[in-house]
Design a protein around this motif. Structure first.
Motif, PDB file in Angstrom:
ATOM      1  N   ASP A 244      15.526 -42.017  -4.075  1.00  0.00           N
ATOM      2  CA  ASP A 244      16.719 -41.577  -3.514  1.00  0.00           C
ATOM      3  C   ASP A 244      17.099 -40.250  -3.781  1.00  0.00           C
ATOM      4  O   ASP A 244      16.710 -39.446  -4.479  1.00  0.00           O
ATOM      5  CB  ASP A 244      17.702 -42.493  -4.664  1.00  0.00           C
ATOM      6  N   SER A 245      17.897 -39.671  -2.789  1.00  0.00           N
ATOM      7  CA  SER A 245      18.223 -38.331  -2.578  1.00  0.00           C
ATOM      8  C   SER A 245      18.938 -37.708  -3.699  1.00  0.00           C
ATOM      9  O   SER A 245      18.561 -36.761  -4.016  1.00  0.00           O
ATOM     10  CB  SER A 245      19.267 -38.146  -1.400  1.00  0.00           C
ATOM     11  N   ARG A 246      19.803 -38.618  -4.351  1.00  0.00           N
ATOM     12  CA  ARG A 246      20.557 -37.920  -5.505  1.00  0.00           C
ATOM     13  C   ARG A 246      19.514 -37.698  -6.700  1.00  0.00           C
ATOM     14  O   ARG A 246      19.493 -36.811  -7.621  1.00  0.00           O
ATOM     15  CB  ARG A 246      21.617 -38.756  -5.897  1.00  0.00           C
TER      16      ARG A 246
ATOM     17  N   VAL B  88      20.683 -32.449   1.695  1.00  0.00           N
ATOM     18  CA  VAL B  88      21.645 -31.496   1.968  1.00  0.00           C
ATOM     19  C   VAL B  88      23.033 -32.160   2.172  1.00  0.00           C
ATOM     20  O   VAL B  88      23.710 -31.461   1.390  1.00  0.00           O
ATOM     21  CB  VAL B  88      21.290 -30.682   3.268  1.00  0.00           C
ATOM     22  N   VAL B  89      23.104 -33.006   2.383  1.00  0.00           N
ATOM     23  CA  VAL B  89      24.451 -33.733   2.396  1.00  0.00           C
ATOM     24  C   VAL B  89      25.014 -34.049   1.056  1.00  0.00           C
ATOM     25  O   VAL B  89      26.194 -33.731   0.775  1.00  0.00           O
ATOM     26  CB  VAL B  89      24.289 -35.269   3.070  1.00  0.00           C
ATOM     27  N   VAL B  90      24.297 -34.589   0.048  1.00  0.00           N
ATOM     28  CA  VAL B  90      24.618 -34.516  -1.272  1.00  0.00           C
ATOM     29  C   VAL B  90      25.039 -33.303  -1.958  1.00  0.00           C
ATOM     30  O   VAL B  90      25.707 -32.846  -2.619  1.00  0.00           O
ATOM     31  CB  VAL B  90      23.462 -35.321  -1.957  1.00  0.00           C
ATOM     32  N   LEU B  91      23.954 -32.242  -1.652  1.00  0.00           N
ATOM     33  CA  LEU B  91      24.308 -30.966  -2.509  1.00  0.00           C
ATOM     34  C   LEU B  91      25.217 -30.289  -1.878  1.00  0.00           C
ATOM     35  O   LEU B  91      26.242 -29.762  -2.441  1.00  0.00           O
ATOM     36  CB  LEU B  91      22.836 -30.102  -2.022  1.00  0.00           C
ATOM     37  N   LEU B  92      25.721 -30.434  -0.478  1.00  0.00           N
ATOM     38  CA  LEU B  92      27.082 -29.706  -0.164  1.00  0.00           C
ATOM     39  C   LEU B  92      28.219 -30.380  -0.829  1.00  0.00           C
ATOM     40  O   LEU B  92      29.228 -29.714  -0.716  1.00  0.00           O
ATOM     41  CB  LEU B  92      26.902 -29.698   1.655  1.00  0.00           C
ATOM     42  N   GLU B  93      28.014 -31.888  -1.190  1.00  0.00           N
ATOM     43  CA  GLU B  93      29.091 -32.493  -1.873  1.00  0.00           C
ATOM     44  C   GLU B  93      29.504 -31.587  -3.189  1.00  0.00           C
ATOM     45  O   GLU B  93      30.509 -31.705  -3.557  1.00  0.00           O
ATOM     46  CB  GLU B  93      29.183 -33.703  -1.915  1.00  0.00           C
TER      47      GLU B  93
ATOM     48  N   ALA C 128      24.810 -21.449  -2.179  1.00  0.00           N
ATOM     49  CA  ALA C 128      24.174 -22.109  -3.375  1.00  0.00           C
ATOM     50  C   ALA C 128      23.184 -22.952  -3.050  1.00  0.00           C
ATOM     51  O   ALA C 128      22.157 -23.274  -3.295  1.00  0.00           O
ATOM     52  CB  ALA C 128      25.257 -22.912  -4.280  1.00  0.00           C
ATOM     53  N   VAL C 129      23.589 -23.927  -1.884  1.00  0.00           N
ATOM     54  CA  VAL C 129      22.681 -24.855  -1.423  1.00  0.00           C
ATOM     55  C   VAL C 129      21.527 -24.310  -0.783  1.00  0.00           C
ATOM     56  O   VAL C 129      20.185 -24.578  -0.752  1.00  0.00           O
ATOM     57  CB  VAL C 129      23.276 -25.731  -0.383  1.00  0.00           C
TER      58      VAL C 129
ATOM     59  N   GLU D  73      31.749 -23.240  15.532  1.00  0.00           N
ATOM     60  CA  GLU D  73      30.319 -23.801  15.408  1.00  0.00           C
ATOM     61  C   GLU D  73      30.121 -24.102  14.033  1.00  0.00           C
ATOM     62  O   GLU D  73      29.384 -24.959  13.970  1.00  0.00           O
ATOM     63  CB  GLU D  73      29.470 -22.399  15.851  1.00  0.00           C
ATOM     64  N   LEU D  74      30.481 -23.081  13.156  1.00  0.00           N
ATOM     65  CA  LEU D  74      30.392 -23.532  11.660  1.00  0.00           C
ATOM     66  C   LEU D  74      30.980 -24.848  11.198  1.00  0.00           C
ATOM     67  O   LEU D  74      30.242 -25.580  10.917  1.00  0.00           O
ATOM     68  CB  LEU D  74      30.956 -22.423  10.790  1.00  0.00           C
ATOM     69  N   GLY D  75      32.178 -25.226  11.977  1.00  0.00           N
ATOM     70  CA  GLY D  75      32.805 -26.405  11.591  1.00  0.00           C
ATOM     71  C   GLY D  75      31.982 -27.616  11.901  1.00  0.00           C
ATOM     72  O   GLY D  75      31.818 -28.850  11.570  1.00  0.00           O
ATOM     73  N   ASP D  76      31.102 -27.493  13.462  1.00  0.00           N
ATOM     74  CA  ASP D  76      30.362 -28.516  13.891  1.00  0.00           C
ATOM     75  C   ASP D  76      29.150 -28.675  12.932  1.00  0.00           C
ATOM     76  O   ASP D  76      28.631 -29.780  12.988  1.00  0.00           O
ATOM     77  CB  ASP D  76      29.849 -27.924  15.322  1.00  0.00           C
ATOM     78  N   TYR D  77      28.439 -27.461  12.394  1.00  0.00           N
ATOM     79  CA  TYR D  77      27.500 -27.854  11.455  1.00  0.00           C
ATOM     80  C   TYR D  77      27.845 -28.589  10.217  1.00  0.00           C
ATOM     81  O   TYR D  77      27.166 -29.703   9.934  1.00  0.00           O
ATOM     82  CB  TYR D  77      26.924 -26.500  10.954  1.00  0.00           C
ATOM     83  N   TYR D  78      29.107 -28.308   9.756  1.00  0.00           N
ATOM     84  CA  TYR D  78      29.546 -29.271   8.633  1.00  0.00           C
ATOM     85  C   TYR D  78      29.760 -30.597   8.939  1.00  0.00           C
ATOM     86  O   TYR D  78      29.535 -31.488   8.143  1.00  0.00           O
ATOM     87  CB  TYR D  78      31.137 -28.319   8.153  1.00  0.00           C
ATOM     88  N   ALA D  79      30.209 -30.854  10.286  1.00  0.00           N
ATOM     89  CA  ALA D  79      30.497 -32.213  10.472  1.00  0.00           C
ATOM     90  C   ALA D  79      29.151 -32.816  10.677  1.00  0.00           C
ATOM     91  O   ALA D  79      29.136 -33.821  10.197  1.00  0.00           O
ATOM     92  CB  ALA D  79      31.254 -32.081  11.895  1.00  0.00           C
ATOM     93  N   ASP D  80      27.993 -32.243  11.095  1.00  0.00           N
ATOM     94  CA  ASP D  80      26.530 -32.814  11.186  1.00  0.00           C
ATOM     95  C   ASP D  80      26.319 -33.301  10.065  1.00  0.00           C
ATOM     96  O   ASP D  80      25.452 -34.261   9.806  1.00  0.00           O
ATOM     97  CB  ASP D  80      25.567 -31.759  11.807  1.00  0.00           C
TER      98      ASP D  80
END
Length: 470
Positions: free
Chosen positions: A325-327, A360-365, A371-372, A405-412
């Motif tokens: 598991d990613s976590r 990365v999804v978990v790390l960004l949370e 830091a990520v 553009e940055l927002g689109d990345y965050y959404a991804d």
């Protein structure tokens, strides 16, 4: 998600007419004695004293007083904390009935020698008044004196003096003229001779000074005859001996009397002994774990030895990586990065990209973008799309004109709150542009905030209509 290699040891306590469920917290050993600490469902702590693997006494304690036997054993003895498979082996019976306190010493008389009872009394100072225990030891001392057993009375007064060094009568008796020859006999250099007449003294003396090589060797010889489990724990405590292949094989045979081979491989891994180099059967153990779907348990066993595994473990490493598991991977990120570097070239980049994306999804949370990025630096050499995206995002942080553009990345990466912040920034800079408003609406949709999404959808439609009219 699995978080522990071992399961907790559960016991049942019978206290008068009440049955209590509890879990073992830890156990500590001192030569022939041990203490077991348990925690009940009501968060009460019980402590049980054993001698030669037999329960002596125990009860609930709100606090362990400093200087008591229990305190000494947990600070100076060999302690095994939960969860650990050897804890179950240390406890002869997982159903415990608390003995009758008032009849305890009369019952002990039927099972143990007077000298042993004197020693056992010194282990019970958390449950009896010290004066009461001194009286028990005194009675035994005078019994031997009256019978002319001066050696045994000297042995008992030594126990009393060790138990209560400030007791004037114990000090005076220890220095009686009648005991001169025994005092000369009881010297550290004379342990082998003392052993014949007072093995209890020798065991306690050697255990207290067990990191002295000569006394450790003598103690192991004694334990070899009396208690192989404690001998095994003594070996596990000795970092130097743990590196000797002959002793690893020897104690593997001993360990299999108390735990399964799978548990033993895990125990060795916990004390930083590489079972995968020393024990050929370890590979089969790992394969069985994977067949049973215990990927994270296998990882916890294997991760300490990444970089020092035979080539035959490559497939096992790949399977652990693919199925963890990613976590869990993030919780052991440094070790998994080492594992990634060991992966064979055949590991599919797409599959690798997908797993790193999930991480990365978990790390960004949990962490900020920079830091990520720093956490992922060690695996940038893999040249993955997800790593490139994170690098681009870090660059965009410094460019206020590219917030969309940055927002689109965050959404991804499913970081909708951060994406909304970016789109808000763009909406304030371009209040007539419907595009950031539409994206904010979509983010609220993804978050399940339907009314907010609908509100921004209306604003978007108004801006779009105004734009078409213009």
């Amino acid at each position: 998600m699995e978080t522990e290699i071992f399961m907790p040891t559960e016991i049942s306590i019978k206290d008068k007419n009440k049955a209590i469920k509890a879990k073992v917290v830890q156990s500590a050993i001192w030569a022939r004695s041990k203490v077991v600490e348990v925690l009940t469902e009501d968060n009460d702590r019980y402590y049980f004293i054993y001698y030669k693997n037999s329960l002596i006494y125990g009860n609930k304690l709100d606090k362990v007083e400093k200087g008591t036997f229990i305190d000494k054993v947990f600070t100076e003895g060999m302690t095994i904390g939960a969860p650990h498979p050897l804890l179950t082996a240390l406890i002869p019976n997982l159903s415990i009935s608390i003995p009758n306190k008032n009849k305890l010493f009369s019952q002990l008389e039927t099972q143990y020698s007077p000298q042993e009872i004197a020693y056992i009394a010194t282990t019970l100072d958390s449950f009896f008044e010290k004066d009461q225990l001194v009286k028990v030891i005194d009675t035994i001392y005078f019994h031997f004196r009256r019978n002319g057993s001066f050696m045994k009375s000297f042995q008992v007064v030594q126990i009393l003096h060790d138990f209560s060094p400030a007791l004037k009568s114990a000090h005076e008796r220890l220095n009686l003229h009648d005991f001169n020859k025994y005092r000369d006999f009881y010297q550290p250099s004379n342990l082998l001779s003392i052993l014949d007449t007072d093995p209890l003294f020798v065991e306690n003396h050697c255990f207290k000074d067990r990191f002295n090589p000569e006394k450790r060797t003598l103690l192991k010889d004694l334990l070899h005859e009396q208690d192989r489990l404690v001998e095994l724990l003594l070996w596990l405590e000795d970092a130097k001996e743990l590196r000797e292949i002959d002793t690893i094989k020897k104690y593997t045979a001993v360990a299999q009397r108390f735990v399964t081979m799978e548990e033993w491989v895990q125990i060795l891994a916990q004390v930083k002994v590489n079972p995968f180099r020393e024990l050929p059967e370890s590979k089969g153990i790992m394969e069985k774990m994977l067949q049973n779907g215990h990927y994270e348990k296998a990882a916890l066993t294997l991760l300490n030895f990444i970089g020092d595994l035979p080539a035959s473990y490559d497939d096992i490493q790949v399977e652990i990586w693919r199925n963890s598991d990613s976590r869990f991977v993030i919780a052991h990120l440094e070790e998994f990065i080492s594992l990634l570097k060991q992966l064979p070239e055949g590991e599919a980049p797409k599959e690798l990209d997908q797993k790193i994306f999930q991480m990365v999804v978990v790390l960004l949370e949990r962490h900020g973008l920079k830091a990520v990025y720093e956490k992922l630096l060690p695996i940038q050499a893999f040249n993955l799309d997800v790593i490139r995206k994170i690098g681009n995002m870090v660059e965009l942080l410094e460019d206020p004109d590219r917030m969309m553009e940055l927002g689109d990345y965050y959404a991804d990466f499913k970081q909708y709150d951060q994406a909304i912040d970016c789109f808000f920034w763009e909406m304030e800079l371009q209040p007539q542009n419907p595009s950031p408003v539409w994206k904010i609406s979509k983010m609220y949709q993804y978050k399940g905030m339907i009314s907010e999404a609908a509100s921004y959808q209306k604003v978007y439609e108004q801006l779009k209509d105004h734009q078409e009219i213009s």
